[in-house]
Design a protein around this motif. Structure first.
Motif, PDB file in Angstrom:
ATOM      1  N   ASP A   1       0.468  -1.562   0.091  1.00  0.00           N
ATOM      2  CA  ASP A   1      -0.529  -0.056  -0.161  1.00  0.00           C
ATOM      3  C   ASP A   1       0.740   1.270   0.102  1.00  0.00           C
ATOM      4  O   ASP A   1       0.045   2.440  -0.447  1.00  0.00           O
ATOM      5  CB  ASP A   1      -0.787   0.494   1.579  1.00  0.00           C
ATOM      6  CG  ASP A   1      -1.786  -0.377   1.011  1.00  0.00           C
ATOM      7  OD1 ASP A   1      -2.753  -1.060   0.279  1.00  0.00           O
ATOM      8  OD2 ASP A   1      -2.811  -0.884   2.087  1.00  0.00           O
ATOM      9  N   LYS A   2       1.784   1.153   0.274  1.00  0.00           N
ATOM     10  CA  LYS A   2       3.013   2.372   0.670  1.00  0.00           C
ATOM     11  C   LYS A   2       4.128   2.524  -0.465  1.00  0.00           C
ATOM     12  O   LYS A   2       4.188   2.260  -1.885  1.00  0.00           O
ATOM     13  CB  LYS A   2       3.209   2.905   1.723  1.00  0.00           C
ATOM     14  CG  LYS A   2       2.765   2.655   2.270  1.00  0.00           C
ATOM     15  CD  LYS A   2       1.556   4.038   2.617  1.00  0.00           C
ATOM     16  CE  LYS A   2       0.943   4.663   4.244  1.00  0.00           C
ATOM     17  NZ  LYS A   2       0.096   4.938   3.092  1.00  0.00           N
ATOM     18  N   THR A   3       5.756   2.433  -0.198  1.00  0.00           N
ATOM     19  CA  THR A   3       6.812   2.377  -1.068  1.00  0.00           C
ATOM     20  C   THR A   3       7.340   1.094  -0.797  1.00  0.00           C
ATOM     21  O   THR A   3       7.262   0.789  -0.112  1.00  0.00           O
ATOM     22  CB  THR A   3       7.574   3.761  -0.327  1.00  0.00           C
ATOM     23  OG1 THR A   3       7.668   3.216   0.727  1.00  0.00           O
ATOM     24  CG2 THR A   3       6.586   5.195  -0.995  1.00  0.00           C
ATOM     25  N   ALA A   4       8.396   1.322  -1.897  1.00  0.00           N
ATOM     26  CA  ALA A   4       9.433   0.113  -1.992  1.00  0.00           C
ATOM     27  C   ALA A   4      10.224   0.225  -0.618  1.00  0.00           C
ATOM     28  O   ALA A   4      10.446  -1.118  -0.348  1.00  0.00           O
ATOM     29  CB  ALA A   4       9.796   0.376  -3.902  1.00  0.00           C
ATOM     30  N   GLU A   5      10.301   0.839  -0.563  1.00  0.00           N
ATOM     31  CA  GLU A   5      11.148   1.295   0.705  1.00  0.00           C
ATOM     32  C   GLU A   5      11.488   0.907   1.890  1.00  0.00           C
ATOM     33  O   GLU A   5      11.768   0.636   2.791  1.00  0.00           O
ATOM     34  CB  GLU A   5      11.990   2.975   0.926  1.00  0.00           C
ATOM     35  CG  GLU A   5      12.861   2.916  -0.084  1.00  0.00           C
ATOM     36  CD  GLU A   5      11.789   3.320  -1.525  1.00  0.00           C
ATOM     37  OE1 GLU A   5      10.508   4.148  -1.014  1.00  0.00           O
ATOM     38  OE2 GLU A   5      12.492   3.498  -3.080  1.00  0.00           O
ATOM     39  N   LYS A   6       9.774   1.229   2.111  1.00  0.00           N
ATOM     40  CA  LYS A   6       8.874   1.135   3.877  1.00  0.00           C
ATOM     41  C   LYS A   6       7.977   0.529   3.101  1.00  0.00           C
ATOM     42  O   LYS A   6       6.452   1.316   2.970  1.00  0.00           O
ATOM     43  CB  LYS A   6       8.973   2.227   4.027  1.00  0.00           C
ATOM     44  CG  LYS A   6      10.478   2.851   5.001  1.00  0.00           C
ATOM     45  CD  LYS A   6      10.078   3.758   6.061  1.00  0.00           C
ATOM     46  CE  LYS A   6      12.082   4.075   6.566  1.00  0.00           C
ATOM     47  NZ  LYS A   6      11.620   5.004   7.492  1.00  0.00           N
ATOM     48  N   PRO A   7       7.688  -0.729   2.757  1.00  0.00           N
ATOM     49  CA  PRO A   7       5.860  -1.828   2.425  1.00  0.00           C
ATOM     50  C   PRO A   7       5.197  -1.818   3.102  1.00  0.00           C
ATOM     51  O   PRO A   7       5.426  -2.024   4.554  1.00  0.00           O
ATOM     52  CB  PRO A   7       6.179  -2.965   1.107  1.00  0.00           C
ATOM     53  CG  PRO A   7       8.082  -2.708   2.022  1.00  0.00           C
ATOM     54  CD  PRO A   7       8.992  -1.619   2.890  1.00  0.00           C
ATOM     55  N   VAL A   8       3.611  -1.278   2.818  1.00  0.00           N
ATOM     56  CA  VAL A   8       2.730  -1.716   4.269  1.00  0.00           C
ATOM     57  C   VAL A   8       2.655  -2.305   3.252  1.00  0.00           C
ATOM     58  O   VAL A   8       1.211  -1.789   2.609  1.00  0.00           O
ATOM     59  CB  VAL A   8       2.440  -0.024   4.091  1.00  0.00           C
ATOM     60  CG1 VAL A   8       0.966  -0.915   5.358  1.00  0.00           C
ATOM     61  CG2 VAL A   8       3.106   0.856   4.599  1.00  0.00           C
ATOM     62  N   TRP A   9       2.648  -4.193   3.429  1.00  0.00           N
ATOM     63  CA  TRP A   9       1.692  -5.034   3.235  1.00  0.00           C
ATOM     64  C   TRP A   9       0.490  -5.110   3.839  1.00  0.00           C
ATOM     65  O   TRP A   9      -0.401  -5.060   4.485  1.00  0.00           O
ATOM     66  CB  TRP A   9       2.408  -6.849   3.738  1.00  0.00           C
ATOM     67  CG  TRP A   9       3.481  -6.407   3.160  1.00  0.00           C
ATOM     68  CD1 TRP A   9       4.998  -6.454   4.149  1.00  0.00           C
ATOM     69  CD2 TRP A   9       4.432  -6.217   1.743  1.00  0.00           C
ATOM     70  NE1 TRP A   9       5.883  -6.089   2.705  1.00  0.00           N
ATOM     71  CE2 TRP A   9       4.784  -5.905   1.648  1.00  0.00           C
ATOM     72  CE3 TRP A   9       3.210  -6.083   0.308  1.00  0.00           C
ATOM     73  CZ2 TRP A   9       6.670  -5.813   0.697  1.00  0.00           C
ATOM     74  CZ3 TRP A   9       4.420  -6.250  -0.822  1.00  0.00           C
ATOM     75  CH2 TRP A   9       5.547  -6.304  -0.093  1.00  0.00           C
ATOM     76  N   ARG A  10      -0.874  -5.487   3.059  1.00  0.00           N
ATOM     77  CA  ARG A  10      -2.174  -6.003   3.342  1.00  0.00           C
ATOM     78  C   ARG A  10      -2.893  -7.263   2.707  1.00  0.00           C
ATOM     79  O   ARG A  10      -2.386  -7.100   1.318  1.00  0.00           O
ATOM     80  CB  ARG A  10      -3.559  -4.719   2.938  1.00  0.00           C
ATOM     81  CG  ARG A  10      -4.834  -5.065   3.016  1.00  0.00           C
ATOM     82  CD  ARG A  10      -5.778  -3.899   2.485  1.00  0.00           C
ATOM     83  NE  ARG A  10      -5.007  -2.890   0.448  1.00  0.00           N
ATOM     84  CZ  ARG A  10      -4.853  -3.454  -0.941  1.00  0.00           C
ATOM     85  NH1 ARG A  10      -6.319  -4.620  -0.209  1.00  0.00           N
ATOM     86  NH2 ARG A  10      -4.870  -3.359  -1.195  1.00  0.00           N
ATOM     87  N   LEU A  11      -3.741  -8.353   3.161  1.00  0.00           N
ATOM     88  CA  LEU A  11      -3.992  -9.174   2.452  1.00  0.00           C
ATOM     89  C   LEU A  11      -5.266  -8.484   1.292  1.00  0.00           C
ATOM     90  O   LEU A  11      -5.992  -8.053   1.274  1.00  0.00           O
ATOM     91  CB  LEU A  11      -4.571 -10.151   4.083  1.00  0.00           C
ATOM     92  CG  LEU A  11      -4.989 -11.202   2.898  1.00  0.00           C
ATOM     93  CD1 LEU A  11      -3.821 -11.948   2.421  1.00  0.00           C
ATOM     94  CD2 LEU A  11      -5.321 -12.113   3.937  1.00  0.00           C
ATOM     95  N   ASP A  12      -4.866  -9.819   0.489  1.00  0.00           N
ATOM     96  CA  ASP A  12      -5.792  -9.387  -1.035  1.00  0.00           C
ATOM     97  C   ASP A  12      -6.767 -10.732  -0.632  1.00  0.00           C
ATOM     98  O   ASP A  12      -6.515 -11.341  -0.825  1.00  0.00           O
ATOM     99  CB  ASP A  12      -5.081  -9.423  -2.355  1.00  0.00           C
ATOM    100  CG  ASP A  12      -6.054  -9.017  -3.282  1.00  0.00           C
ATOM    101  OD1 ASP A  12      -7.201  -9.260  -3.098  1.00  0.00           O
ATOM    102  OD2 ASP A  12      -5.239  -8.850  -4.535  1.00  0.00           O
ATOM    103  N   LYS A  13      -8.393 -10.205   0.395  1.00  0.00           N
ATOM    104  CA  LYS A  13      -8.911 -10.690   0.859  1.00  0.00           C
ATOM    105  C   LYS A  13      -9.295 -11.479  -0.430  1.00  0.00           C
ATOM    106  O   LYS A  13      -9.527 -13.268  -0.517  1.00  0.00           O
ATOM    107  CB  LYS A  13     -10.684 -10.501   0.644  1.00  0.00           C
ATOM    108  CG  LYS A  13     -10.051  -9.813   2.080  1.00  0.00           C
ATOM    109  CD  LYS A  13     -10.554 -10.718   3.636  1.00  0.00           C
ATOM    110  CE  LYS A  13     -10.321  -9.509   4.883  1.00  0.00           C
ATOM    111  NZ  LYS A  13      -9.271 -10.423   6.167  1.00  0.00           N
ATOM    112  N   ASP A  14      -9.393 -11.064  -1.640  1.00  0.00           N
ATOM    113  CA  ASP A  14      -8.931 -12.275  -2.765  1.00  0.00           C
ATOM    114  C   ASP A  14      -7.859 -13.328  -3.680  1.00  0.00           C
ATOM    115  O   ASP A  14      -8.292 -14.023  -3.845  1.00  0.00           O
ATOM    116  CB  ASP A  14      -9.886 -10.980  -3.926  1.00  0.00           C
ATOM    117  CG  ASP A  14     -11.117 -11.158  -4.139  1.00  0.00           C
ATOM    118  OD1 ASP A  14     -11.935 -11.121  -3.027  1.00  0.00           O
ATOM    119  OD2 ASP A  14     -11.610  -9.812  -4.572  1.00  0.00           O
TER     120      ASP A  14
END
Length: 143
Positions: free
Chosen positions: A86-99
């Motif tokens: 959800d953010k940038t390559a340097e500090k990624p913020v991961w979110r599970l794609d429910k699909d």
């Protein structure tokens, strides 16, 4: 009489060797362990296109890389999850794609996991910790 100290010394060495082999076997504990193997799928020019793949296994041992030996599995099914950034390559913020969460056969996952040199493994002992995300894996809950 001169042989008695030599026999005693030999018995001590044999005893020490047996203790070492027993203690090394005890490093692998049996139980229910939630094991994951994960890796990121490259750093693209658009960081929001970057994904992380996670395979989740239910194993009977806490041995590192236990997923590569089918005998270590509690069940022969595996959850495959795709996480998005959800953010940038340097500090990624991961979110599970429910699909993008699916239950697959072990045979489909073993090649992807065991041949991937960049895979990072994580293990949670389900007998010691109440893993809060276990509800995400309903197929494992009855095991």
């Amino acid at each position: 009489m001169k042989c008695l100290p030599l026999v005693f010394f030999s018995l001590c060495i044999i005893s020490c060797n047996q203790k070492k082999s027993v203690s090394s076997e005890n490093k692998i504990k049996e139980g229910n362990f939630l094991c994951s193997a994960e890796w990121t799928n490259g750093v693209q020019e658009n960081p929001k296109d970057m994904t992380k793949t996670i395979y989740v296994f239910l194993t009977i041992t806490n041995e590192k890389n236990a997923v590569c030996n089918e005998e270590n599995l509690a069940v022969s099914s595996v959850y495959k999850e795709i996480w998005v950034n959800d953010k940038t390559a340097e500090k990624p913020v991961w979110r599970l794609d429910k699909d993008k969460i699916e239950l697959i056969a072990y045979d489909q996952a073993v090649v992807a996991v065991c041949e991937n040199k960049e895979a990072e493994y994580g293990i949670v002992d389900l007998n010691k910790f109440d893993y809060p995300f276990m509800k995400r894996y309903p197929f494992f809950q009855d095991k």
